[in-house]
Design a protein around this motif. Structure first.
Motif, short mmCIF file in Angstrom:
data_model
loop_
_atom_site.label_atom_id
_atom_site.label_comp_id
_atom_site.label_asym_id
_atom_site.label_seq_id
_atom_site.Cartn_x
_atom_site.Cartn_y
_atom_site.Cartn_z
N GLU A 1 -27.77 -8.01 -3.72
CA GLU A 1 -28.26 -7.09 -4.75
C GLU A 1 -29.58 -7.57 -5.34
O GLU A 1 -30.50 -6.76 -5.56
N ALA A 2 -29.70 -8.86 -5.60
CA ALA A 2 -30.94 -9.41 -6.15
C ALA A 2 -32.10 -9.23 -5.18
O ALA A 2 -33.21 -8.86 -5.59
N SER B 1 -22.72 -10.97 -2.22
CA SER B 1 -23.06 -9.64 -2.68
C SER B 1 -24.10 -9.68 -3.80
O SER B 1 -25.04 -8.89 -3.81
N SER B 2 -23.95 -10.61 -4.74
CA SER B 2 -24.93 -10.70 -5.83
C SER B 2 -26.29 -11.15 -5.30
O SER B 2 -27.33 -10.69 -5.77
N ARG B 3 -26.31 -12.04 -4.30
CA ARG B 3 -27.57 -12.43 -3.67
C ARG B 3 -28.23 -11.24 -2.99
O ARG B 3 -29.45 -11.05 -3.07
N GLU C 1 -18.34 -12.22 -3.47
CA GLU C 1 -19.04 -11.83 -4.70
C GLU C 1 -20.40 -12.52 -4.81
O GLU C 1 -21.38 -11.92 -5.24
N THR C 2 -20.47 -13.77 -4.39
CA THR C 2 -21.73 -14.52 -4.43
C THR C 2 -22.73 -13.95 -3.44
O THR C 2 -23.90 -13.73 -3.76
N GLN D 1 -18.24 -17.20 -1.26
CA GLN D 1 -17.47 -16.08 -1.81
C GLN D 1 -18.21 -14.75 -1.59
O GLN D 1 -19.44 -14.69 -1.72
N LYS E 1 -33.10 -5.53 -5.16
CA LYS E 1 -33.79 -5.20 -6.41
C LYS E 1 -35.23 -5.69 -6.36
O LYS E 1 -36.15 -4.96 -6.72
#
Length: 88
Positions: A78-79, A74-76, A71-72, A69, A82
């Protein structure tokens, strides 16, 4: 120089710094983008025969199809970004 790799599913990775956008594949413009990349031989399909759930654009004009996905992915991403900022 250490490269940070983004996991885009099924053991496939891409250099995180090369990612320009992570998109959902469901709109007509994304389908057109995918077709154009296929014609230009810049399409990379890492879905392993599964449904495309994310389109990743890179700064080298490659279009990567992922079964994970958007979203998945994208969150990876972003992490990872960061963590990179915290290390610097």
């Amino acid at each position: 120089m250490e490269q940070v790799l983004l996991n885009i599913g099924f053991g496939n990775t891409v250099v995180a710094e090369r990612v320009v956008a992570i998109l959902s594949p469901n709109s007509s413009p994304m389908k057109r983008l995918k077709d154009e990349a296929k014609e230009e031989r810049s399409l990379i399909d890492v879905t392993h025969g599964r449904k495309t759930r994310a389109i990743i654009l890179t700064d080298s004009n490659h279009v990567i199809l992922s079964a994970i996905q958007a979203e998945t992915v994208s969150s990876r991403f972003e992490a990872l970004m960061k963590d990179e900022k915290e290390e610097k």
